[in-house]
Scaffold this motif. Structure first.
Motif, PDB file in Angstrom:
ATOM      1  N   LYS A   1      -0.207  -8.297   2.081  1.00 47.44           N
ATOM      2  CA  LYS A   1      -1.177  -7.365   2.616  1.00 47.44           C
ATOM      3  C   LYS A   1      -1.434  -7.654   4.083  1.00 47.44           C
ATOM      4  CE  LYS A   1      -4.893  -4.583   1.974  1.00 47.44           C
ATOM      5  NZ  LYS A   1      -5.416  -4.634   3.324  1.00 47.44           N
TER       6      LYS A   1
ATOM      7  N   TYR B   1      -6.937  -0.020   2.227  1.00 46.66           N
ATOM      8  CA  TYR B   1      -7.585  -1.026   1.383  1.00 46.66           C
ATOM      9  C   TYR B   1      -7.849  -0.457   0.007  1.00 46.66           C
ATOM     10  CZ  TYR B   1     -11.738   1.043   3.663  1.00 46.66           C
ATOM     11  OH  TYR B   1     -12.666   1.882   4.181  1.00 46.66           O
TER      12      TYR B   1
ATOM     13  N   GLU C   1     -10.077  -8.903  -2.029  1.00 47.74           N
ATOM     14  CA  GLU C   1      -9.259  -8.346  -0.960  1.00 47.74           C
ATOM     15  C   GLU C   1      -9.907  -8.592   0.401  1.00 47.74           C
ATOM     16  OE1 GLU C   1      -8.489  -4.207  -1.453  1.00 47.74           O
ATOM     17  OE2 GLU C   1      -7.128  -4.130   0.261  1.00 47.74           O
TER      18      GLU C   1
END
Lengths: 344, 641
Positions: A19, B588, B618
């Motif tokens: 990510k 996201y 996250e």
């Protein structure tokens, strides 16, 4: 059943992709080489300052080079850079730090603890860092990379030049009001004592030394009180020699620089102007007329004598640098990061 | 004979029903009074009502984040949060508190993080052209916040307590007393948090973990609500809200903290007098707001201080025209006085407006028509108008289409900020249109193969909606650099937004008290800069900053008797963060999960909740270099009796 496997597969993929975090650049940064550094100031409070490298021979530009080399951004508001021995010292204003790299931009170390640093100069093995808000000049030990002391000043200290064993430092006064006193100090870098000072016009914004070691100071003035002006001083007698007053209230001159031979001044006043240092009566001449550009920075290459003008556009988009010869003929247009404000 | 009999029967009937109504009147008219507003929403325009009892610990931005189809931009936990509706920005979102404009007359925006839902009983999000019922300005859309009295008889007490990660504590107290004619409610909220969470420090070599600093917050609020039923036709309702917020402003990643702080204090109040006659309903309301905002950065010697007083009045009426056309109208006036150290002198603004709406429900067709005319200072504003219709296609399908215009006047900062304020600015103008189809089906499902338990039934409800929209905003006001070293606002550009929104809601419940609720929302927004008054063609057709192209929300809940589980999953695609679209923030995909248990003991109800926020830990930014906390938790207790 097939569907469930597919779903699990998708979910698995989603959570296992490496990510990206935080701001990214659309175009992948390639590492490149060149001998000109473009300082992209970025936006205050956005942390999007960046360093571009320009190769004048191939006309190639490589953006976001600090991040490409080091894997992290340089910080918030890149103000200036200076070189000492084989290291670059990048002054990152709103990050309150000076980032040290080798000449390939590889991160070495950093000096922290500044309030709002602007410029760095070197003398006698020490670093001297001017500051917007601190009302002082920081003295830095270049071995330990620690701030060791401070030289008190009146207000916002800006440009700093090491010349004939003395530091010449501009003080713009209170940074919010730019009110007087506006002075240029002559400081002994060994004793750290302010030995002399030259009273300038209101709100000096830039200065250079010419071929005769005379100091030129460009001041912004203050609406209704004093016009902008450009003045030549003798730093030994501390007296002014000649001056040019900008008569129109729309004049807003800045970014005084000098050519390779140190006999011709250049500055921005919307467009780009030049002024020979030897004229008895001063009268700047237009050399490059702007149209819709927002000229922001000015740089003269000390090797080629070429002029580089930065265009910050509306400050929120990628900027450009216009490269031209000393007569004002455009050689190249370079797309840079956000708010290119100077080169090195 | 026959006629006489009929007459008598009718009389008897009237008498009887009259009697029945009379005995029921006390509670029924009360409910109607409290619930019904004179100005109703436009049913032919997209809108959504938010708020459930689980939202009481949240601030407005936190609820909007999970609701379709708007995008909330925030600066981190407890920090500034604003809304972007269908590609428009924070300034194009107008907020109303009980019908009164609450966007700051200086900034033109409202910080959603300073609106605790604890004090609000209803939130309407109008994300299409229905945003100008109470006033203009919501070119993107509007949010209506309302206080509604529930008028529960007797004495009731509610206590809320939340313990959350990063030393966040929230305490809420509610007390109400309802009698025949009077209703009192007092609410007190106290919240504080340290919010020193860990984040990935992108400004350092190898991106180590670092701790957020200067991020404390403290909020205190108190609200008193009063209802007085004067008689069967007249009701007085009043709310007084005091709210005091103090927070530290954290530095960006890689920035140096100047220990900046921001304090917001405000008082909001209104009194409404509703009078419901048989054919004519009216509501006269007045309000007074007093707000102060101060920002302190002592290291940089920057102290900004803004004080605003706003007086507003409205008169709303509702009646029927030619028996079948429902008419609603209102007239309003507001006066603001502002002192700010950004201005050379104190500024005043006077705004007045009239609004009118006609609507009719025909067999297969409903329509709404509305118009609004305002006067700002001595300048007549552009006429705002709109029309919408719903058409029943049969088979539980409905069609919806509408068109409307809107405008937004420059803020006082835009006009008078020293230096740079530009008194020659024109209002922003916009129009929007949408076309949508929806399907709704509820049915009772018998479990055919369990005939022995024939009384066991299940219900399901399915909703599906698909809407396309197009909107354009012209004369967009934006501050631009000048040659003189300061910035100045100009009517910079036109933007064009188009997109599609889809939603599916499915509900399944059995009479054994097990219930499944699920919803999936998806929005596609293509938001582009179209033309620039400065001739900056380079930015033409670039995506506007901080508008994600794709946004999706999945919500699942399952409850069995007193136990319930919830799961919500969000997706926001990447957003560009500079006008030239050279840099972006990645997409996201955070999720929240929670479990709730109700303990019932006679009149006492205790609800225990546990929630995990950012379940997959996250690391992401909503605003560049403003980190969002990783996985964190909250425990809530709610006691009512």
């Amino acid at each position: 059943m097939k569907n469930i496997t597919l779903y699990i597969g998708i979910v698995f993929l989603l959570f296992n992709c490496k990510k990206e975090i935080g701001p990214q650049n659309l175009q992948e940064d390639a590492k490149g080489t060149g001998n000109l550094i473009v300082l992209n100031e970025g936006n205050f409070g956005f942390g999007n300052a960046s360093v571009s490298i320009y190769n004048p021979e191939t006309k190639e530009v490589f953006n976001n080079q600090f991040k490409a080399v080091n894997g992290f951004g340089i910080g918030d508001v890149l103000q200036s850079v200076n070189r000492y021995q084989d290291k670059f010292y990048f002054v990152v204003n709103n990050s309150g730090k000076v980032v040290i790299t080798d000449t390939n931009l590889v991160y070495q170390s950093e000096i922290t603890g500044f309030n709002s640093p602007r410029y760095i100069e070197f003398a006698n093995g020490k670093g001297f860092v001017t500051d917007l808000k601190q009302k002082a000049i920081y003295v830095v030990d270049l071995v330990s990379n620690q701030i060791t002391s401070q030289i008190q000043t009146q207000g916002w200290t800006e440009q700093i030049i090491f010349h004939q064993n003395k530091l010449i430092v501009m003080d713009r006064g209170d940074y919010l009001t730019n009110s007087s006193p506006n002075v240029v100090y002559v400081i002994n870098p060994i004793t750290l004592v302010k030995e002399d000072s030259i009273q300038t016009g209101i709100n000096p914004n830039s200065m250079v030394l010419d071929k005769n070691d005379k100091l030129w100071v460009l001041t912004s003035g203050e609406t209704g009180i004093e016009s902008s002006k450009i003045t030549q001083y003798d730093i030994n007698t501390l007296s002014s020699i000649k001056t040019f007053i900008f008569s129109s209230s729309s004049d807003s001159p800045s970014r005084l620089v000098i050519n390779k031979a140190k006999d011709k001044l250049y500055f921005l006043n919307g467009s780009v102007y030049e002024q020979s240092v030897s004229n008895v009566i001063l009268g700047p001449a237009l050399i490059f007329q702007k149209s819709t550009e927002n000229f922001y920075g000015l740089y003269i290459c000390m090797y080629t004598n070429e002029i580089y003008i930065t265009n910050a556009k509306n400050y929120s988009q990628t900027g450009e640098v216009i490269r031209m010869d000393s007569l004002g003929t455009v050689i190249d247009n370079i797309t840079t990061g956000i708010n290119p404000q100077n080169l090195f | 004979m026959y006629k006489k009999w009929l007459k008598n029967s009718v009389l008897i009937f009237i008498f009887l029903t009259g009697k029945i109504s009379f005995s029921q009147l006390k509670s029924d008219t009360l409910k109607e009074f409290v619930k019904e507003e004179v100005l109703s929403n436009l049913n032919t325009f997209s809108k959504v009502s938010l708020l459930d009892s689980n939202s009481q610990f949240l601030s407005l931005n936190e609820v909007l984040e999970s609701s379709f189809p708007v995008y909330v931009k925030n600066y981190g936990k407890g920090q500034l949060a604003t809304l972007s509706i269908r590609g428009n920005g924070a300034s194009q979102t107008q907020l109303f508190w009980n019908g009164f404009k609450m966007n700051s007359p200086t900034l033109g925006q409202t910080d959603l993080s300073l609106i605790p839902l604890f004090f609000i009983s209803e939130v309407n999000l109008n994300y299409s052209g229905a945003s100008s019922i109470d006033g203009s300005g919501g070119i993107g859309g509007s949010i209506q916040l309302a206080n509604k009295l529930n008028w529960k008889k007797g004495i009731h007490v509610g206590i809320l307590q939340e313990f959350a990660s990063f030393s966040n504590f929230t305490t809420g107290l509610g007390f109400s007393f309802g009698g025949k004619r009077f209703y009192h409610q007092l609410k007190i909220l106290h919240q504080k948090g340290v919010n020193e969470f860990e984040f990935v420090d992108l400004s350092k070599l190898n991106n180590p973990l670092n701790t957020q600093e200067n991020n404390k917050l403290k909020q205190f609020g108190a609200q008193y609500e009063l209802g007085i039923q004067l008689n069967n036709k007249n009701l007085i309702q009043s709310t007084l809200l005091l709210f005091d917020s103090y927070r530290e402003l954290p530095p960006i990643i890689g920035g140096v903290s100047n220990r900046e702080t921001q304090g917001d204090k405000n008082l909001k109040s209104f009194v409404s007098w509703k009078s419901f006659q048989n054919k004519f309903k009216s509501d006269f309301r007045i309000s007074f707001f007093q707000e102060s905002m101060n920002y302190t950065d002592s290291i940089s010697s920057i102290f900004s201080d803004v004080k605003i007083k706003t007086y507003q009045g409205q008169y709303r009426i509702k009646f029927n025209l030619l028996k079948k056309i429902k008419m609603e109208a209102s007239a309003q006036s507001s006066y603001s006085e502002v002192s700010s150290n950004g201005f050379e002198s104190n500024k005043k603004r006077n705004e007045s407006g009239v609004y009118m709406k006609a609507s009719q429900e025909l067999k297969k067709l409903n329509y709404d028509l509305f118009a609004r005319q305002e006067l700002v200072g001595d300048k007549l504003s552009p006429l705002v108008y709109g029309a919408g219709l719903n058409y029943n296609l049969g088979n539980k399908f409905g069609l919806k289409g509408n068109y409307s215009t809107n405008y937004r006047v420059p803020t006082l900062n835009d006009l008078y900020w020293n230096p740079g304020g530009n008194e020659k600015l024109n209002p922003e103008r916009g129009w929007t249109a949408e076309l949508g189809i929806d399907f709704s089906n509820s049915k009772r499902v018998y479990e055919a193969n369990k005939i022995e338990k024939g009384n066991k039934t299940a219900y399901q409800k399915l909703n599906f909606g698909l809407t396309g929209f197009f909107n354009q905003t012209n004369n967009w006001i934006q501050w631009q650099p000048t040659d003189f070293g300061y910035w100045e606002p100009i009517n910079l550009k036109s933007i064009e937004n188009k997109g599609v929104e889809a939603s599916i809601k499915y509900r399944f419940s059995t009479n054994r008290k097990s219930k499944i609720t699920s919803s999936l929302f998806y929005a596609f927004t293509d938001s582009k800069n179209k033309s620039f008054s400065t001739g900056n063609d380079e930015l033409k057709d670039k995506q506007t900053v901080y508008v994600p192209k794709h946004k999706a929300t999945l919500f699942l809940s399952y409850s069995y008797k007193k136990l319930s589980f919830t799961y919500s999953q969000f997706y926001n695609s990447r957003v560009f963060i500079d006008a030239s679209n050279s840099a972006y923030l990645p997409h996201y995909f955070p999720a929240n999960a929670g479990v709730d248990y109700l303990i019932d003991f006679k009149q006492i109800k205790l609800r225990l909740g546990f929630k995990v926020i950012n379940l997959y830990n996250e690391q992401y930014h909503v605003t560049a270099n403003r980190p969002i906390p990783g996985r964190n938790y909250s425990v809530t207790l709610k006691l009512n009796f």
